[in-house]
Scaffold this motif. Structure first.
Motif: not given
Length: 399
Positions: A341-348
């Motif tokens: 979740r952390i990775l996805s939010e940073l990526e988007g």
């Protein structure tokens, strides 16, 4: 009758002063004053002892942090150490002045008295390179100025270790608590050290409020005084447990909490996972967009981390661009979902400068202590970097 009238005027005065009630009152007042003075002295010494311990940690931690900051971009500092004649000005003046400004900001931000760097000039002499003191001050040490090397400086230079002192008298300077941290070049060789000093005036200023409260309160509010004194130390301790930039916890708090949670799961059972996060290509962000952009990026990453955690999770900034998260009662799979979740939010994210992170996740097992668990999470994070960055890697058990 006349004689009685002449002598009677003194009786009320003596009656007031020497009545049993007033003698008792004065005796209790004296006893309370003596008791309060003793308790006040005990409180004063206890608070001062705790404060000195905190200041010793502050001096050491500030020195270590400043040394790590220099080592992130070590090449110009190495060049600065190799200058033969500083009076000629044959060195990178832009780098020197920029680092001087940063050191002054660190000194003001941490409330230390002095922060500086030195290199060894000869067997018994050290030479100043950077000094966070105001250049207009008589206490400022210009680049190239020297002084006699003491035993603590010799230890940090020869043994490559962090040194801290109690409040001791430094010849020509006064009484200070001092922390030293080595500065290493690309090959790991010690090329100098950072020194941080905190003096008696700082201790006196911090103790003044406590002493004022202790001196004016009565016996019946001693508990309030004790609480107030403890709160001063507690607030100061909490300030040092919070990273000034990201408002996450510091490495110190993380290490204590991890030890505590490991003891807890060993005793009561349950699960415990740890997550290590490192910002990808952070040095490039600093180099391309500047350190202010880098700071904004770290605050943004910290905000995303905080947003995706529970209240029971503990998130800390443990290095320049490294974060560590303790997830009590969390399996490896659930910790991996949090990391994703952390990775996805940073990526988007909508930040103008795109950011990605590499995340390593590890789960505690019965044979692990804090250092082993942290090392496994660190290895998982490096595996994520080696596999292309911007991803999560999990390691089950020992490597």
């Amino acid at each position: 009758m006349e004689q009685k009238i002449k002598s009677s005027w003194t009786e009320p005065l003596f009656t007031v002063i020497f009545s049993k009630k007033h003698i008792t009152f004065l005796s209790i007042l004296l006893l309370v004053t003596m008791i309060f003075s003793g308790i006040g002295l005990i409180i004063h010494r206890s608070v001062q002892g705790l404060l000195l311990e905190e200041l010793r940690y502050t001096a050491t931690n500030t020195a270590v942090t400043a040394a790590a900051f220099i080592e992130e971009d070590i090449s110009p500092y190495v060049a600065l150490t190799q200058v033969e004649n500083y009076e000629e000005g044959d060195y990178d003046v832009y780098y020197y002045e920029r680092m001087q400004r940063i050191f002054r900001e660190i000194r003001r931000g941490t409330n230390v008295d002095f922060i500086y760097t030195m290199k060894q000039l000869s067997e018994n002499t050290v030479l100043y390179l950077l000094d966070g003191e105001d250049p207009a001050s008589d206490l400022f040490s210009p680049i190239g100025s020297t002084e006699k090397m003491d035993s603590y400086q010799k230890d940090v230079l020869t043994d490559n270790k962090i040194i801290s002192t109690d409040m001791i008298l430094w010849e020509g300077w006064g009484k200070y608590i001092t922390g030293h941290a080595p500065i290493r070049d690309q090959m790991g060789r010690v090329i100098g050290f950072v020194g941080v000093d905190i003096g008696t005036m700082t201790v006196r200023n911090l103790m003044r409020k406590v002493d004022q409260v202790i001196s004016v309160v009565a016996l019946f509010i001693i508990l309030l005084v004790t609480f107030y004194s403890y709160k001063i130390i507690e607030d100061r301790s909490n300030a040092y447990n919070e990273d000034y930039l990201t408002k996450l916890y510091t490495r110190r708090h993380h290490d204590r909490q991890l030890e505590m949670h490991i003891r807890k799961v060993r005793k009561k059972g349950g699960e415990l996972s740890v997550m290590m996060i490192d910002v990808d290509d952070f040095k490039k962000i600093n180099d391309q967009y500047g350190h202010e952009a880098g700071d904004r990026m770290l605050r943004y990453v910290a905000g995303v981390i905080r947003k995706n955690l529970r209240k029971t999770d503990i998130s800390s900034r443990i290095g320049g661009d490294e974060f560590n998260i303790i997830l009590p009662g969390t399996s490896l799979e659930d910790a991996g979902e949090v990391a994703t979740r952390i990775l996805s939010e940073l990526e988007g994210g909508k930040e103008s400068v795109k950011v990605s992170v590499s995340i390593g996740v590890a789960k505690w097992e019965k044979t692990m202590d804090a250092s082993i668990l942290t090392n496994i999470a660190d290895q998982a994070m490096y595996k994520a970097k080696e596999s292309g960055r911007n991803q999560v890697q999990m390691i089950q058990g020992h490597c």
